[in-house]
Design an enzyme around this catalytic site. Sequence first.
Site, mmCIF file in Angstrom:
data_model
loop_
_atom_site.group_PDB
_atom_site.id
_atom_site.type_symbol
_atom_site.label_atom_id
_atom_site.label_comp_id
_atom_site.label_asym_id
_atom_site.label_seq_id
_atom_site.Cartn_x
_atom_site.Cartn_y
_atom_site.Cartn_z
ATOM 1 N N ASP A 18 0.829 -1.210 0.000
ATOM 2 C CA ASP A 18 0.000 0.000 0.000
ATOM 3 C C ASP A 18 0.865 1.262 0.000
ATOM 4 O O ASP A 18 1.963 1.270 0.545
ATOM 5 C CB ASP A 18 -0.907 -0.020 1.235
ATOM 6 C CG ASP A 18 -2.063 0.967 1.114
ATOM 7 O OD1 ASP A 18 -2.347 1.428 -0.008
ATOM 8 O OD2 ASP A 18 -2.690 1.271 2.148
ATOM 9 N N HIS A 35 2.299 3.726 -9.127
ATOM 10 C CA HIS A 35 2.122 2.287 -9.403
ATOM 11 C C HIS A 35 3.313 1.740 -10.194
ATOM 12 O O HIS A 35 3.757 0.620 -9.961
ATOM 13 C CB HIS A 35 0.813 2.037 -10.145
ATOM 14 C CG HIS A 35 -0.415 2.394 -9.345
ATOM 15 N ND1 HIS A 35 -0.586 1.989 -8.042
ATOM 16 C CD2 HIS A 35 -1.512 3.134 -9.658
ATOM 17 C CE1 HIS A 35 -1.741 2.450 -7.586
ATOM 18 N NE2 HIS A 35 -2.321 3.154 -8.548
ATOM 19 N N GLU A 65 -12.381 -4.509 -4.091
ATOM 20 C CA GLU A 65 -12.843 -3.124 -3.909
ATOM 21 C C GLU A 65 -12.121 -2.161 -4.856
ATOM 22 O O GLU A 65 -12.661 -1.112 -5.212
ATOM 23 C CB GLU A 65 -12.631 -2.688 -2.453
ATOM 24 C CG GLU A 65 -13.544 -3.375 -1.440
ATOM 25 C CD GLU A 65 -13.162 -4.810 -1.093
ATOM 26 O OE1 GLU A 65 -11.993 -5.200 -1.336
ATOM 27 O OE2 GLU A 65 -14.035 -5.551 -0.601
ATOM 28 N N LEU A 129 10.704 -20.419 -5.228
ATOM 29 C CA LEU A 129 9.675 -19.569 -4.626
ATOM 30 C C LEU A 129 8.330 -19.703 -5.358
ATOM 31 O O LEU A 129 8.296 -19.728 -6.592
ATOM 32 C CB LEU A 129 10.148 -18.100 -4.709
ATOM 33 C CG LEU A 129 9.163 -17.036 -4.248
ATOM 34 C CD1 LEU A 129 9.004 -17.049 -2.740
ATOM 35 C CD2 LEU A 129 9.620 -15.644 -4.706
#
Length: 249
Positions: A18, A35, A65, A129
Amino acid sequence: MEKLDLKKLPRHIAIIMDGNGRWAQNKRLSRVKGHQKGLEAVKEVVETCGELGIKILTLYAFSKENWRRPREEVNELMRLLQRYLVEERKELLEKNIRLNAIGDLEDLPTPILEILKETVEMTRHKDGLILNLALSYGGRSEIVAGIRKIIEEVEQGKISRDDITPETFSRYLFTRDLPDPDLLIRTSGELRISNFLLWQIAYTELYFTKTLWPDFGKEELIQALLEYQRRERRFGLTTSQIRGSFTPA
Ligand code: IPE
Ligand code: IPE
Ligand code: MG
């Protein structure tokens, strides 16, 4: 300086990435730039987790959302996702990374869903991973979908009501094959979960940092891991039980 104990690393790290918008705003740049910079942080963190031998990294990339954000921002996030899924293929393969995705993936634009499936398929046999992207993900939707599926199987007689336990229910979630996160990191200073992995984080260690996601990197990940290693996970037991021979299931 404290040193990481490589034998006490979390198996599964989850991150709520965030703060891209605020990072950009602080620099008088557009949210889109935030971003874009955030994607660089993703690459650094994925690489570091690979190097450290972390087994699973779940990144909250886009929530259910988040579809309600301005259309241009959603489009840009989708464009970045598409770019990442194509451009990083070589890197993922070279670094032995297996891509996985959780969320209501059918909500994604069809071309992106196709590219996602291709990248997942291409890396299917990699055993390093597991990079698990949460896309159009919402914890409540996931739980409700799990309940629907389990009801269906009870109605069909495939399982009985008494077979439903926390352990079996976990297998009806998107994360069915994955252990619960050991460590959840949230950047940007917000102290909330925002509908992420609600079921799975019952006993996860939480780490909150004010650092905005584009500024998060290897160094701070190591700080979070050091903090994790200072914690004592008791799973409801007492310290002496934990220091004895008890091992969590
Ligand atoms: C996280 O950064 C990226 C996504 C949610 C997709 P934000 O875009 O939420 O950044 P802030 O919270 O507005 O700073
Ligand atoms: C959570 O961040 C979702 C992702 C990081 C993808 P948000 O920015 O959407 O969360 P809120 O709205 O601050 O709770
Ligand atoms: Mg945010």
